[in-house]
Motif scaffolding. Sequence first.
Motif, mmCIF file in Angstrom:
data_model
loop_
_atom_site.group_PDB
_atom_site.id
_atom_site.type_symbol
_atom_site.label_atom_id
_atom_site.label_comp_id
_atom_site.label_asym_id
_atom_site.label_seq_id
_atom_site.Cartn_x
_atom_site.Cartn_y
_atom_site.Cartn_z
ATOM 1 N N LEU A 135 0.849 -1.187 0.000
ATOM 2 C CA LEU A 135 0.000 0.000 0.000
ATOM 3 C C LEU A 135 0.886 1.239 0.000
ATOM 4 O O LEU A 135 1.705 1.421 0.894
ATOM 5 N N SER A 136 0.709 2.087 -1.020
ATOM 6 C CA SER A 136 1.452 3.350 -1.080
ATOM 7 C C SER A 136 0.533 4.564 -0.967
ATOM 8 O O SER A 136 1.008 5.686 -0.804
ATOM 9 N N GLY A 137 -0.769 4.375 -1.079
ATOM 10 C CA GLY A 137 -1.721 5.459 -0.891
ATOM 11 C C GLY A 137 -2.098 5.623 0.572
ATOM 12 O O GLY A 137 -1.627 4.897 1.445
ATOM 13 N N ASP A 138 -2.979 6.583 0.866
ATOM 14 C CA ASP A 138 -3.455 6.821 2.217
ATOM 15 C C ASP A 138 -4.798 6.125 2.431
ATOM 16 O O ASP A 138 -5.608 5.999 1.513
ATOM 17 N N VAL A 189 3.462 -1.003 4.049
ATOM 18 C CA VAL A 189 2.679 0.232 3.984
ATOM 19 C C VAL A 189 3.636 1.411 3.994
ATOM 20 O O VAL A 189 4.473 1.533 4.895
ATOM 21 N N THR A 190 3.494 2.296 2.984
ATOM 22 C CA THR A 190 4.283 3.525 2.942
ATOM 23 C C THR A 190 3.393 4.767 2.986
ATOM 24 O O THR A 190 3.911 5.883 2.998
ATOM 25 N N GLY A 191 2.080 4.587 3.002
ATOM 26 C CA GLY A 191 1.151 5.703 3.106
ATOM 27 C C GLY A 191 0.703 5.931 4.536
ATOM 28 O O GLY A 191 1.101 5.216 5.461
ATOM 29 N N ASP A 192 -0.150 6.939 4.733
ATOM 30 C CA ASP A 192 -0.698 7.247 6.051
ATOM 31 C C ASP A 192 -1.984 6.454 6.275
ATOM 32 O O ASP A 192 -2.742 6.176 5.337
ATOM 33 N N VAL A 193 -2.248 6.121 7.541
ATOM 34 C CA VAL A 193 -3.467 5.421 7.940
ATOM 35 C C VAL A 193 -4.086 6.199 9.101
ATOM 36 O O VAL A 193 -3.460 6.343 10.156
#
Length: 414
Positions: A135-138, A189-193
């Motif tokens: 996952l690269s999106g938020d 995971v590289t996006g924000d959660v």
Amino acid sequence: MVRLARIRLAGTIAATAMCAAAATEVAAQDRSQVLNEQLQLGDVFGGQTLNVVDVSGQVTVTTDARGNQLVGASNGRSTDIDSSQDMRGDVSASTTLTLDGDTNGPVTSATEARGNSLTGAIYYGQMTVDATQALSGDVTATTNLTGTDARLVGGGQISAGAFGNTVALVGGGSGDRRAALTGRIDQTVTGDVRASNLASPRFVREPAEFVSQAVANTVQGTTGPNASQELDVRQRSSGALVEARTGVWAGNGWNLAARAHAGGNQANFYNQGGSLVPTTDQANSAQIRSDSELSSYDFGKATSSATAVANDVTIANNDIYVDIDNTQLNTGGVEATASFTGQKGYDAYVGAQAAGNAITGYGAAPIVRNVQSNSGDVSATATTTINGSGRHVIAGANAVGNAATFYVTGTGGN
């Protein structure tokens, strides 16, 4: 918005009349195969708005948004799952509740956003999983309960959950028909959660709970009697922020609870009867933040709790053989903040817990190899303010860099 998926099912059914050796050979080939490739490039959004006045019954709302999803189950047939899920867009789920006047029934609202999701179940057979999730999106989940005169007479359960990558596996057998979960899971995971749950009711009579939960990576394996697990899990959380926020501001709350939980990597394994052999490798560099804020001018029972853990593993087995190999590395900051403010009332419970790395194991005579390293700041803060009068105040704050807890249960022998 683009979604690519390729699924192939294949299998061979053994003949009914054959010698024992041939039956064994064919049975080994009698497996289903699932080949799954999913790529989501665009954003995924789910949202709804509800405006109601003076409801005599219940109010139930569900909002769900997912980037990539794979669901499958097998009964009496072993299955191999080879899955790759890549979510590059943003995923968001939003619910707005405008409740004016009296809502006499319970209010149930569930808002959930997931980047990549894999769910599998095996009954009487073996499920072998080779899964990769990126996952690269938020990922964002938001719930907002508004209304200038919202009176929740029937109480309710309101939740907001944001999850980057999730894998949930279930297995069960009985008698000599056993089940097994095996394989490898790799999550990144590289996006924000982020999850947010905000409410401003004027009056709450029956129990009402407001919950926010945000986790970058989560794996759960659950097996019942006559089943076993041997899973290798690798989790990486390197986005800027994983945040759960719950804020409830009420005029009069008889029984109110505000809870928030934020986590970077989470792996849970539960087994009723059979061997449990998990290997976990977790690394987090994201900022992990959990905030629970509750206020009520008049209050009966008020609970505000916040938990934040960068890397978390729980292993529980009711059978004899447990073999744990755990490695955890955290370099991100971890912060949990819980608060309550009231004017006059009865009982207030406030708790904040924060940990860099945590593992808990249950089982008879477990074999444990555990390596934990934390270099991030860890803080837990609990604040209680009662400006008038109250009866009981119970508050606590606990912060720890590395925590390892193992419980050894008896087997009935000497």
